[in-house]
Design a protein around this motif. Structure first.
Motif, PDB file in Angstrom:
ATOM      1  N   GLN A   1      -4.073  -9.085   3.923  1.00 55.53           N
ATOM      2  CA  GLN A   1      -5.525  -9.080   4.070  1.00 55.53           C
ATOM      3  C   GLN A   1      -5.897 -10.275   4.941  1.00 55.53           C
ATOM      4  OE1 GLN A   1      -6.862  -9.031  -0.044  1.00 55.53           O
ATOM      5  NE2 GLN A   1      -7.353  -6.862   0.119  1.00 55.53           N
TER       6      GLN A   1
ATOM      7  N   THR B   1      -4.390   6.268   2.827  1.00 59.25           N
ATOM      8  CA  THR B   1      -4.152   4.945   2.247  1.00 59.25           C
ATOM      9  C   THR B   1      -4.283   4.995   0.734  1.00 59.25           C
ATOM     10  OG1 THR B   1      -5.132   3.948   4.203  1.00 59.25           O
ATOM     11  CG2 THR B   1      -4.937   2.531   2.253  1.00 59.25           C
TER      12      THR B   1
ATOM     13  N   TYR C   1      -5.970   1.218  -6.857  1.00 58.38           N
ATOM     14  CA  TYR C   1      -6.460   2.575  -7.160  1.00 58.38           C
ATOM     15  C   TYR C   1      -5.753   3.114  -8.400  1.00 58.38           C
ATOM     16  CZ  TYR C   1      -7.376   7.599  -6.523  1.00 58.38           C
ATOM     17  OH  TYR C   1      -7.760   8.908  -6.692  1.00 58.38           O
TER      18      TYR C   1
ATOM     19  N   GLU D   1       0.861  -1.181   0.000  1.00 57.86           N
ATOM     20  CA  GLU D   1       0.000   0.000   0.000  1.00 57.86           C
ATOM     21  C   GLU D   1       0.897   1.232   0.000  1.00 57.86           C
ATOM     22  OE1 GLU D   1      -1.715   1.407   3.627  1.00 57.86           O
ATOM     23  OE2 GLU D   1      -0.268   0.344   4.865  1.00 57.86           O
TER      24      GLU D   1
ATOM     25  N   ASP E   1      -4.529   2.505  -2.168  1.00 58.34           N
ATOM     26  CA  ASP E   1      -4.714   1.068  -2.429  1.00 58.34           C
ATOM     27  C   ASP E   1      -3.976   0.661  -3.698  1.00 58.34           C
ATOM     28  OD1 ASP E   1      -6.871   0.479  -0.339  1.00 58.34           O
ATOM     29  OD2 ASP E   1      -7.788   2.146  -1.438  1.00 58.34           O
ATOM     30  N   SER E   2      -3.566  -0.608  -3.712  1.00 57.86           N
ATOM     31  CA  SER E   2      -2.800  -1.066  -4.883  1.00 57.86           C
ATOM     32  C   SER E   2      -3.673  -1.121  -6.135  1.00 57.86           C
ATOM     33  CB  SER E   2      -2.170  -2.435  -4.607  1.00 57.86           C
ATOM     34  OG  SER E   2      -3.168  -3.409  -4.432  1.00 57.86           O
TER      35      SER E   2
END
Ligand code: DUT
Length: 172
Positions: free
Chosen positions: A147, A108, A113, A85, A110-111
């Motif tokens: 996760q 954050t 995004y 991230e 996100d990968s």
């Protein structure tokens, strides 16, 4: 090395710290309003974060009033590798001198995004703060994330701490 790699490398070579040769690959795409700005860079070889720059217009600096906030554009789209991230964090110098912080710190990224990365700056100082084009306003830390799998249960395992929290161990 691809053409873009070498472009990124030559842009970064103008700055102080060398581009790391290992670690996760951060792919950057410059949007039109980000053209001409220095790419994010580690300022020293041991820096945890790379500084992010404001992609506001040269002739339209942004003024953030005391108590105000603004999503400042970076002019960058990022592709962060899966399993990592981006954490957008304040710069301590701006915080100490001017009361400028990232409101949602750490922001954050996100990968998955693919929009423009923006920095939500908040002015906790007493004076208006001017963000000019190219100003280094925050730093980006690339960090591993996991996760979790969820398992619903009737109870959780017991521990010495138990339900104590929020200062339960005191300060001394
Ligand atoms: O400081 C930030 C924080 C987030 N983002 C972008 C990247 C991130 O992947 C996306 C969503 O952020 P977040 O999950 O924090 O926002 P949300 O309010 O939960 O929105 P969403 O419902 O879109 O996830 O917004 C930024 O550009 N800057």
């Amino acid at each position: 090395m691809t053409h873009l790699d070498s472009l990124a490398r030559s842009a970064l070579d103008q700055r102080s710290a060398p581009l790391p040769d290992s670690g996760p690959e951060l792919v950057l795409v410059r949007l039109p309003h980000g053209q001409g700005l220095d790419l994010p860079a580690y300022e020293t070889p041991g820096s945890a974060g790379m500084d992010l720059r404001a992609a506001v217009a040269e002739d339209a600096p942004l003024e953030i009033a005391p108590g105000g906030r603004f999503a400042v554009p970076t002019g960058l789209i990022m592709e962060i590798p899966a399993g990592f991230e981006g954490q957008v964090r304040p710069r301590s110098g701006l915080a100490l001198k001017s009361g400028i912080t990232c409101l949602n710190t750490p922001g954050t990224i996100d990968s998955d995004y693919r929009g423009e990365v923006k920095i939500i700056l908040a002015n906790l100082g007493a004076e208006p703060f001017t963000v000019s084009r190219g100003m280094r306003i925050a730093q980006l830390v690339i960090a591993p994330v996991t996760q979790a799998r969820i398992r619903l249960a009737e109870s959780v395992g017991s521990t010495e701490r138990g339900t104590g929290g929020f200062g339960s161990t005191g300060t001394a």
